[in-house]
Design an enzyme around this catalytic site. Structure first.
Site, PDB file in Angstrom:
ATOM      1  N   ALA A  32       0.866  -1.189   0.000  1.00 22.66           N
ATOM      2  CA  ALA A  32       0.000   0.000   0.000  1.00 22.66           C
ATOM      3  C   ALA A  32       0.900   1.236   0.000  1.00 22.66           C
ATOM      4  CB  ALA A  32      -0.967  -0.001   1.185  1.00 22.66           C
ATOM      5  N   HIS A  37       7.152   5.752   1.253  1.00 21.54           N
ATOM      6  CA  HIS A  37       7.902   4.564   0.813  1.00 21.54           C
ATOM      7  C   HIS A  37       8.802   4.916  -0.382  1.00 21.54           C
ATOM      8  CE1 HIS A  37       4.170   2.621   2.601  1.00 21.54           C
ATOM      9  NE2 HIS A  37       5.119   2.033   3.284  1.00 21.54           N
ATOM     10  N   GLN A  61       3.767  -9.913  13.112  1.00 18.59           N
ATOM     11  CA  GLN A  61       3.882  -8.638  13.833  1.00 18.59           C
ATOM     12  C   GLN A  61       2.532  -8.031  14.177  1.00 18.59           C
ATOM     13  OE1 GLN A  61       6.051  -6.853  10.412  1.00 18.59           O
ATOM     14  NE2 GLN A  61       4.882  -5.004  10.849  1.00 18.59           N
ATOM     15  N   GLY A 147      11.947   4.105   7.671  1.00 25.00           N
ATOM     16  CA  GLY A 147      11.433   5.459   7.859  1.00 25.00           C
ATOM     17  C   GLY A 147      11.432   5.865   9.323  1.00 25.00           C
ATOM     18  N   VAL A 176       7.900  11.603   5.613  1.00 27.92           N
ATOM     19  CA  VAL A 176       7.262  12.382   4.546  1.00 27.92           C
ATOM     20  C   VAL A 176       5.835  12.700   4.982  1.00 27.92           C
ATOM     21  CG1 VAL A 176       6.506  12.375   2.133  1.00 27.92           C
ATOM     22  CG2 VAL A 176       8.699  11.337   2.763  1.00 27.92           C
ATOM     23  N   SER A 185       0.804   7.479   5.665  1.00 28.74           N
ATOM     24  CA  SER A 185       0.741   6.139   6.243  1.00 28.74           C
ATOM     25  C   SER A 185      -0.233   5.311   5.416  1.00 28.74           C
ATOM     26  CB  SER A 185       0.233   6.214   7.689  1.00 28.74           C
ATOM     27  OG  SER A 185      -0.166   4.925   8.138  1.00 28.74           O
ATOM     28  N   SER A 186       0.096   4.045   5.254  1.00 26.57           N
ATOM     29  CA  SER A 186      -0.846   3.154   4.556  1.00 26.57           C
ATOM     30  C   SER A 186      -2.174   3.118   5.300  1.00 26.57           C
ATOM     31  CB  SER A 186      -0.269   1.742   4.478  1.00 26.57           C
ATOM     32  OG  SER A 186       1.004   1.778   3.869  1.00 26.57           O
ATOM     33  N   ARG A 187      -2.139   3.308   6.602  1.00 27.00           N
ATOM     34  CA  ARG A 187      -3.367   3.238   7.406  1.00 27.00           C
ATOM     35  C   ARG A 187      -4.219   4.497   7.264  1.00 27.00           C
ATOM     36  NH1 ARG A 187       0.170  -0.074  10.923  1.00 27.00           N
ATOM     37  NH2 ARG A 187      -0.825  -2.128  11.069  1.00 27.00           N
TER      38      ARG A 187
END
Ligand code: AMP
Length: 291
Positions: A32, A37, A61, A147, A176, A185-187
């Site tokens: 994502a 990234h 995780q 990151g 970033v 964030s992917s979230r």
């Protein structure tokens, strides 16, 4: 850019790159992918001639009540971003490929992983280190880029590499942000428009603490309160707002003046998303230019 799914293919490609005289760079991700990234891949490209990005939503995780199942999976777009950013190889294994015999052997983490997110996600960093150790073993990178958005993760991995004599330089690249200060964030995909607007309290809170620190405030309680105020008012719940050592990620003493550099880290929930962010006081710019 080549896409491979099998651990052996990753190992072979990296062996060949090294035999051809290239340095191997590694950028592990859960996919994502976004501009944060991309900046890691671009950084790796500046450090190494053969850059491998990995996309793997690592089950070990995630806690039982966390978002493993619904975590966004967007491999095609991820591949396009990695190719664009200059990666030579994308490794996207299945769960069975990464854990063919199960997960009997894991990396045990310690003090660096104990506070902040480690206190709220008990098995998280053990899972992260286990999968990153596997990726290091397969790729044999000279350099791996993480990151600072996940600041504690970076320090935990750096500590693992030191403790285990892993021959890899662990680079931490800057966070970033969107123009309005929200860390990518992917979230963030979980956020409704209204949730997202509320989540801006995180960069606002961090920036208020940053301004207080710049004005000379060194009392831990005052700095934490400056950040916590707006975040607590906006969030559905706050996991933590804490000051820690930027090196060890261990909490600072609440009754001692904050040193010249200090990690101020936050985790809070907005709608369906648990967001984390941080700023290193005395080092990073404020998340918002005008707090
Ligand atoms: P993830 O896919 O969330 O596991 O993250 C993969 C890598 O990207 C980790 O090293 C993260 O710290 C990094 N990363 C995630 N978001 C950002 C961001 N906004 N800026 C810089 N790096 C990031």
């Amino acid at each position: 850019m080549k896409i491979v799914h099998e651990p052996d293919e990753l190992r072979r490609a990296c062996d060949e790159a090294r035999a051809a005289g290239e340095r191997v760079g590694l950028v592990p991700t859960m996919g994502a992918l976004h501009a944060g990234h991309r900046s890691l891949v671009e950084r790796a490209v500046r450090e190494a001639g053969f850059v491998v990005a990995t996309v793997f939503v690592n089950p070990t995780q995630f806690g039982p009540s966390e978002d493993f199942e619904r975590y966004p999976r967007t491999l095609e777009a991820d591949a396009a971003l990695c190719r664009d950013a200059g990666a030579a190889l994308l490794f996207a294994p299945s769960r069975d490929a990464m854990y063919p015999l199960g997960d009997e052997t894991r990396v045990r983490v310690g003090a660096t992983a104990a506070a902040l997110c480690g206190a709220h996600r008990p098995i998280h960093f053990e899972g992260v280190c286990t999968v990153v150790a596997k990726l290091f073993a397969l790729a044999g990178p000279c350099v791996a880029v993480f990151g600072r958005k996940d600041y504690q993760q970076w320090r935990v991995i750096m500590r693992m590499a030191r403790d285990l004599f892993l021959p890899v330089e662990v680079v931490g690249a800057p966070t970033v942000r969107e123009p309005d200060g929200l860390a990518l964030s992917s979230r963030n995909r979980y956020l409704s428009g209204a949730d997202r607007a509320r989540a801006l309290a995180i960069p606002r809170g961090l920036s208020l603490a940053h301004a207080a620190f710049a004005a000379g405030e060194r009392a831990p309680a005052a700095l934490v309160a400056a950040a916590r105020g707006p975040i607590e008012a906006a969030a559905d719940s706050v996991d933590y707002v804490e000051l820690a050592s930027p090196e060890s990620a261990q909490l600072l003493a609440p009754d001692r003046a904050v040193p010249e550099r200090a990690l101020l880290a936050v985790a809070a929930r907005f709608g369906g998303a648990r967001l984390i962010d941080n700023v290193v006081l005395g080092e990073d710019p404020a998340p918002l230019a005008t707090a």
